[in-house]
Write a protein that holds these residues in place. Structure first.
Motif, PDB file in Angstrom:
ATOM      1  N   GLN A 153     -23.220  33.885  22.117  1.00 51.11           N
ATOM      2  CA  GLN A 153     -22.698  33.388  20.731  1.00 51.11           C
ATOM      3  C   GLN A 153     -23.113  32.214  20.191  1.00 51.11           C
ATOM      4  O   GLN A 153     -23.105  31.123  21.081  1.00 51.11           O
ATOM      5  CB  GLN A 153     -21.077  33.667  20.601  1.00 51.11           C
ATOM      6  CG  GLN A 153     -20.505  33.343  19.610  1.00 51.11           C
ATOM      7  CD  GLN A 153     -18.851  33.257  19.495  1.00 51.11           C
ATOM      8  OE1 GLN A 153     -18.087  33.473  20.588  1.00 51.11           O
ATOM      9  NE2 GLN A 153     -18.166  33.028  18.466  1.00 51.11           N
ATOM     10  N   CYS A 154     -23.569  32.089  18.906  1.00 55.51           N
ATOM     11  CA  CYS A 154     -24.084  30.808  18.500  1.00 55.51           C
ATOM     12  C   CYS A 154     -22.998  30.185  17.667  1.00 55.51           C
ATOM     13  O   CYS A 154     -21.864  30.338  17.400  1.00 55.51           O
ATOM     14  CB  CYS A 154     -25.307  31.267  17.730  1.00 55.51           C
ATOM     15  SG  CYS A 154     -26.576  31.919  18.228  1.00 55.51           S
ATOM     16  N   GLU A 155     -23.248  28.730  17.363  1.00 57.15           N
ATOM     17  CA  GLU A 155     -22.478  27.894  16.629  1.00 57.15           C
ATOM     18  C   GLU A 155     -21.805  28.450  15.369  1.00 57.15           C
ATOM     19  O   GLU A 155     -20.775  28.190  15.196  1.00 57.15           O
ATOM     20  CB  GLU A 155     -22.943  26.561  16.470  1.00 57.15           C
ATOM     21  CG  GLU A 155     -22.070  25.382  16.113  1.00 57.15           C
ATOM     22  CD  GLU A 155     -22.990  23.956  16.004  1.00 57.15           C
ATOM     23  OE1 GLU A 155     -22.549  23.311  16.628  1.00 57.15           O
ATOM     24  OE2 GLU A 155     -23.881  24.051  15.172  1.00 57.15           O
ATOM     25  N   ASP A 156     -22.770  29.203  14.630  1.00 58.68           N
ATOM     26  CA  ASP A 156     -22.422  29.739  13.280  1.00 58.68           C
ATOM     27  C   ASP A 156     -21.685  31.076  13.521  1.00 58.68           C
ATOM     28  O   ASP A 156     -21.356  31.601  12.486  1.00 58.68           O
ATOM     29  CB  ASP A 156     -23.518  29.942  12.479  1.00 58.68           C
ATOM     30  CG  ASP A 156     -24.388  31.016  12.898  1.00 58.68           C
ATOM     31  OD1 ASP A 156     -24.416  31.318  13.996  1.00 58.68           O
ATOM     32  OD2 ASP A 156     -25.361  31.393  12.138  1.00 58.68           O
ATOM     33  N   ASP A 182     -32.327  30.435  18.322  1.00 58.54           N
ATOM     34  CA  ASP A 182     -32.789  29.449  17.155  1.00 58.54           C
ATOM     35  C   ASP A 182     -31.684  28.597  16.517  1.00 58.54           C
ATOM     36  O   ASP A 182     -31.721  27.880  15.848  1.00 58.54           O
ATOM     37  CB  ASP A 182     -33.631  30.178  15.911  1.00 58.54           C
ATOM     38  CG  ASP A 182     -32.849  31.129  15.331  1.00 58.54           C
ATOM     39  OD1 ASP A 182     -31.596  31.592  15.849  1.00 58.54           O
ATOM     40  OD2 ASP A 182     -33.388  31.877  14.569  1.00 58.54           O
ATOM     41  N   GLN A 183     -30.328  29.036  17.150  1.00 61.47           N
ATOM     42  CA  GLN A 183     -29.221  28.301  16.760  1.00 61.47           C
ATOM     43  C   GLN A 183     -28.565  27.577  18.025  1.00 61.47           C
ATOM     44  O   GLN A 183     -28.714  28.277  19.056  1.00 61.47           O
ATOM     45  CB  GLN A 183     -28.389  29.343  16.094  1.00 61.47           C
ATOM     46  CG  GLN A 183     -28.604  29.826  14.971  1.00 61.47           C
ATOM     47  CD  GLN A 183     -28.293  29.002  13.709  1.00 61.47           C
ATOM     48  OE1 GLN A 183     -27.697  27.981  13.732  1.00 61.47           O
ATOM     49  NE2 GLN A 183     -29.007  29.421  12.341  1.00 61.47           N
ATOM     50  N   PRO A 184     -27.760  26.542  17.906  1.00 60.48           N
ATOM     51  CA  PRO A 184     -27.138  25.952  18.882  1.00 60.48           C
ATOM     52  C   PRO A 184     -26.114  27.189  19.652  1.00 60.48           C
ATOM     53  O   PRO A 184     -25.298  27.906  18.897  1.00 60.48           O
ATOM     54  CB  PRO A 184     -26.237  24.691  18.155  1.00 60.48           C
ATOM     55  CG  PRO A 184     -26.839  24.333  17.163  1.00 60.48           C
ATOM     56  CD  PRO A 184     -27.566  25.760  16.485  1.00 60.48           C
ATOM     57  N   VAL A 185     -26.104  27.378  20.793  1.00 58.49           N
ATOM     58  CA  VAL A 185     -25.382  28.305  21.824  1.00 58.49           C
ATOM     59  C   VAL A 185     -23.866  27.707  22.060  1.00 58.49           C
ATOM     60  O   VAL A 185     -23.969  26.198  22.585  1.00 58.49           O
ATOM     61  CB  VAL A 185     -26.028  28.908  22.888  1.00 58.49           C
ATOM     62  CG1 VAL A 185     -25.087  29.806  23.595  1.00 58.49           C
ATOM     63  CG2 VAL A 185     -27.221  29.506  22.366  1.00 58.49           C
ATOM     64  N   VAL A 186     -22.841  28.261  21.689  1.00 57.12           N
ATOM     65  CA  VAL A 186     -21.687  27.757  22.093  1.00 57.12           C
ATOM     66  C   VAL A 186     -20.858  28.645  23.362  1.00 57.12           C
ATOM     67  O   VAL A 186     -19.886  28.083  24.012  1.00 57.12           O
ATOM     68  CB  VAL A 186     -20.525  27.768  20.876  1.00 57.12           C
ATOM     69  CG1 VAL A 186     -21.065  26.859  19.842  1.00 57.12           C
ATOM     70  CG2 VAL A 186     -20.304  29.327  20.212  1.00 57.12           C
ATOM     71  N   ASP A 187     -21.353  29.699  23.480  1.00 63.14           N
ATOM     72  CA  ASP A 187     -20.935  30.488  24.652  1.00 63.14           C
ATOM     73  C   ASP A 187     -22.166  31.473  25.213  1.00 63.14           C
ATOM     74  O   ASP A 187     -22.543  32.425  24.447  1.00 63.14           O
ATOM     75  CB  ASP A 187     -19.816  31.502  24.004  1.00 63.14           C
ATOM     76  CG  ASP A 187     -19.053  32.410  24.954  1.00 63.14           C
ATOM     77  OD1 ASP A 187     -19.651  32.217  26.403  1.00 63.14           O
ATOM     78  OD2 ASP A 187     -18.205  33.146  24.687  1.00 63.14           O
ATOM     79  N   TYR A 188     -22.357  31.063  26.135  1.00 61.96           N
ATOM     80  CA  TYR A 188     -23.264  32.256  26.981  1.00 61.96           C
ATOM     81  C   TYR A 188     -22.883  33.438  27.448  1.00 61.96           C
ATOM     82  O   TYR A 188     -23.629  34.161  28.081  1.00 61.96           O
ATOM     83  CB  TYR A 188     -24.118  31.333  27.993  1.00 61.96           C
ATOM     84  CG  TYR A 188     -25.303  30.377  27.516  1.00 61.96           C
ATOM     85  CD1 TYR A 188     -26.623  30.696  27.309  1.00 61.96           C
ATOM     86  CD2 TYR A 188     -24.823  29.119  27.203  1.00 61.96           C
ATOM     87  CE1 TYR A 188     -27.637  29.938  26.822  1.00 61.96           C
ATOM     88  CE2 TYR A 188     -25.848  28.354  26.447  1.00 61.96           C
ATOM     89  CZ  TYR A 188     -27.124  28.689  26.458  1.00 61.96           C
ATOM     90  OH  TYR A 188     -28.266  27.863  26.191  1.00 61.96           O
ATOM     91  N   ARG A 189     -21.329  33.565  27.468  1.00 63.98           N
ATOM     92  CA  ARG A 189     -20.884  34.855  27.915  1.00 63.98           C
ATOM     93  C   ARG A 189     -21.516  35.127  29.462  1.00 63.98           C
ATOM     94  O   ARG A 189     -21.735  36.221  29.706  1.00 63.98           O
ATOM     95  CB  ARG A 189     -21.145  36.042  27.058  1.00 63.98           C
ATOM     96  CG  ARG A 189     -20.679  35.863  25.532  1.00 63.98           C
ATOM     97  CD  ARG A 189     -21.009  36.746  24.511  1.00 63.98           C
ATOM     98  NE  ARG A 189     -20.455  36.855  23.337  1.00 63.98           N
ATOM     99  CZ  ARG A 189     -20.926  37.148  22.200  1.00 63.98           C
ATOM    100  NH1 ARG A 189     -22.386  37.790  22.067  1.00 63.98           N
ATOM    101  NH2 ARG A 189     -20.523  36.998  21.071  1.00 63.98           N
ATOM    102  N   THR A 190     -21.409  34.127  30.035  1.00 59.64           N
ATOM    103  CA  THR A 190     -21.973  34.305  31.847  1.00 59.64           C
ATOM    104  C   THR A 190     -21.423  35.447  32.375  1.00 59.64           C
ATOM    105  O   THR A 190     -21.979  36.138  33.187  1.00 59.64           O
ATOM    106  CB  THR A 190     -21.726  32.984  32.395  1.00 59.64           C
ATOM    107  OG1 THR A 190     -22.176  31.619  31.587  1.00 59.64           O
ATOM    108  CG2 THR A 190     -22.265  32.962  33.528  1.00 59.64           C
ATOM    109  N   ASP A 191     -20.000  35.772  32.139  1.00 54.79           N
ATOM    110  CA  ASP A 191     -19.515  36.677  32.764  1.00 54.79           C
ATOM    111  C   ASP A 191     -20.036  38.260  32.451  1.00 54.79           C
ATOM    112  O   ASP A 191     -19.971  38.907  33.218  1.00 54.79           O
ATOM    113  CB  ASP A 191     -17.964  36.754  32.659  1.00 54.79           C
ATOM    114  CG  ASP A 191     -17.533  36.912  31.235  1.00 54.79           C
ATOM    115  OD1 ASP A 191     -18.610  36.592  30.347  1.00 54.79           O
ATOM    116  OD2 ASP A 191     -16.602  37.598  30.853  1.00 54.79           O
ATOM    117  N   ILE A 192     -20.877  38.359  31.418  1.00 60.69           N
ATOM    118  CA  ILE A 192     -21.346  39.374  31.260  1.00 60.69           C
ATOM    119  C   ILE A 192     -22.811  39.376  31.337  1.00 60.69           C
ATOM    120  O   ILE A 192     -23.543  40.095  31.633  1.00 60.69           O
ATOM    121  CB  ILE A 192     -20.866  39.725  29.617  1.00 60.69           C
ATOM    122  CG1 ILE A 192     -19.479  39.924  29.497  1.00 60.69           C
ATOM    123  CG2 ILE A 192     -21.805  41.008  29.057  1.00 60.69           C
ATOM    124  CD1 ILE A 192     -19.137  40.185  27.901  1.00 60.69           C
TER     125      ILE A 192
END
Length: 517
Positions: A153-156, A182-192
């Motif tokens: 999930q990206c910043e936007d 190409d956008q800043p990432v706010v959540d890498y959803r590591t559990d998934i």
């Protein structure tokens, strides 16, 4: 556009109106049902099924869409596409198993909405058009490529691909790359995804354009792109390919009852693998692997093509019980507080509410929610207790239109819809039994009356007089109920009339603004 709509076939216009409804688009500030209330005072929105409306009505409504993005949407849908042509959608004698699965995907009701890509944008790649496979490379097998992406999930608020994998028909990995968002990432959803910021930073990454170029080498006109909920992967990769097999659309739940659940999700990849292939591709607590997921989607397609497995999968008892324990709320005005929803939906218990994200496609301040009860009985009781107009949704399932308390006398009354997640067959059986009992009782009474009238003597004993008085009381109670019901209907009609008057005022204002310009 009006001329194009007027020359289109009615079945195409019906699909367009249904698409507009799903996207919550509005023409001149009114949606489909509001338009019907103004356009056709006699029937109004009580006859809202587009297939039961004349072509002139459908064209009149679609012609009210004036926003530039809405007109572009109509143009994209109406644009001729050989893979959506009617002759391609019909089963033919020489149709291959792979072609049948493509047809099953593109004729699904959800396809048009899911695969409506902005492929005319500059950064989108349209593949497989006019690029035929060379005679030297042709084989008896139809080429298929399965893809799967891991997304962050990206910043936007948008999703971006961070890893992509592709396998061919022989399950050989032809692509496995990390992608730099190409956008800043706010959540890498590591559990998934199983990925962290460090994993991506330390890996050799490529761009989405690089992935497009790599995949383009494998996607000729005859190639079929395969995947589970493939539209999400194609969207983040910005690839539009004409021939697709989406396993989430091909496989359907086999319901034990006569009515389908409205909001039961499509079969998941993991559930399909357990049901069809006999193994779990995604275990609890273990992150996904896009290579394994792409291979699993291909295996599911091959199971149909080579082993002729059924495309229907059973619904578990747990799924149905979960669905029956929930009510679905939609078209909720954004300014309605949670407390008011709870008060309307359930006065005797405090259920949990799962809120849906406000849809960007709606653009008019509405959102949805799922109300979770402790049991199906509690959900059914709550639905019965809700004070609202009983009706049917676009799929023919039972729902209620609930009007909210007015904060002021001016303006239209706000409302939202509540419907069951699953139509309860047992409830219908009980209702049918009640009707049967009432019909038998009525027939018995008529028989007794005929026998009584045929008697030569018309004497009435004390017991019979008592029964007559009881019947009189019952009839009086029925009259009182009818009077009360009539008053309630009058109030609801008054509210709807207020809504119509408000919409007319909005239309007049719009016309004045246009005339001034």
């Amino acid at each position: 556009m009006e001329h194009i709509l007027a020359t289109a076939e009615k079945k195409v216009l019906v699909k367009l109106v249904k698409l507009v409804q799903k996207l919550r688009l509005e023409g001149r500030n009114v949606g489909w049902k509001e338009f019907l209330n103004v356009y056709d005072k006699q029937a109004g929105s009580s006859l809202s099924d587009p297939s039961r409306r004349s072509k002139d009505v459908l064209v009149a409504f679609l012609s009210t869409l004036e926003k530039k993005q809405d007109i572009k949407l109509l143009a994209r849908v109406l644009k001729p596409n050989p893979y959506l042509a009617e002759d391609f959608k019909q089963e033919s004698p020489d149709e291959t198993a792979e072609q049948r699965l493509v047809r099953m995907t593109i004729t699904d009701d959800e396809y048009l909405l899911d695969y409506l890509f902005p492929s005319n944008a500059e950064d989108w790649l349209v593949t497989g058009t006019g690029k035929k496979k060379s005679e030297a490379k042709k084989s008896t097998k139809i080429e298929m490529v399965a893809i799967d992406c891991e997304m962050v999930q990206c910043e936007d608020g948008s999703d971006a691909v961070v890893r992509v994998a592709a396998v061919d028909r022989d399950l050989k990995v032809i692509l496995d790359e990390f992608v730099k968002p190409d956008q800043p990432v706010v959540d890498y959803r590591t559990d998934i995804t199983g990925l962290t910021a460090e994993d991506v930073e330390n890996a050799t990454t490529v761009s989405v354009v690089d992935i497009q170029e790599n995949l383009q080498m494998f996607l000729s006109e005859d190639t079929i792109l395969v995947g589970q909920s493939l539209n999400h992967d194609m969207k983040v990769l910005k690839i539009d390919h004409p021939r697709v097999i989406d396993t989430s659309l091909v496989f359907k739940y086999k319901y034990p009852g006569s009515r389908k659940p409205r909001k039961l999700q499509r079969p998941s990849l993991n559930y399909l693998c357990k049901s069809i292939l006999g193994y779990e591709v995604q275990k609890d607590g273990v992150p996904h692997n896009c290579v394994d997921d792409a291979a699993a989607a291909m295996k599911l397609v091959l199971a149909i093509v080579e082993k002729e497995v059924e495309t229907s999968v059973p619904v578990t008892k747990e799924m149905l019980e979960t669905a029956k324990s929930r009510l679905y709320l939609h078209r909720i005005p954004h300014n309605v507080p949670t407390e008011e929803l709870i008060e309307v939906v359930s006065r005797e218990s405090t259920p949990k509410i799962k809120f849906g994200k406000p849809s960007k496609k709606q653009g008019s301040g509405y959102y949805s929610a799922i109300v979770v009860f402790n049991s199906p009985a509690e959900a059914n009781q709550a639905f019965e207790n809700i004070d609202g107009d009983l009706g049917k949704d676009s799929a023919g399932l039972t729902q209620k239109q609930v009007f909210l308390k007015q904060s002021s006398s001016s303006g239209p009354r706000l409302y939202f819809h509540v419907r069951k997640m699953v139509e309860d067959d047992s409830a219908k059986e009980i209702s049918a039994t009640k009707r049967s009992y009432q019909e038998e009782k009525k027939a018995s009474c008529k028989k007794q009356k005929r026998e009584y009238d045929s008697e030569e003597t018309r004497e009435v004993d004390v017991n019979h007089c008592g029964e007559e008085k009881t019947e009189e009381k019952i009839e009086k109670l029925r009259e009182d109920d009818l009077i009360q019901e009539i008053e309630e209907l009058k109030q609801k009609l008054k509210a709807k009339d207020q809504m119509i008057d408000y919409l007319k005022k909005q239309l007049r204002k719009k016309k004045k603004t246009v005339s001034v310009k």
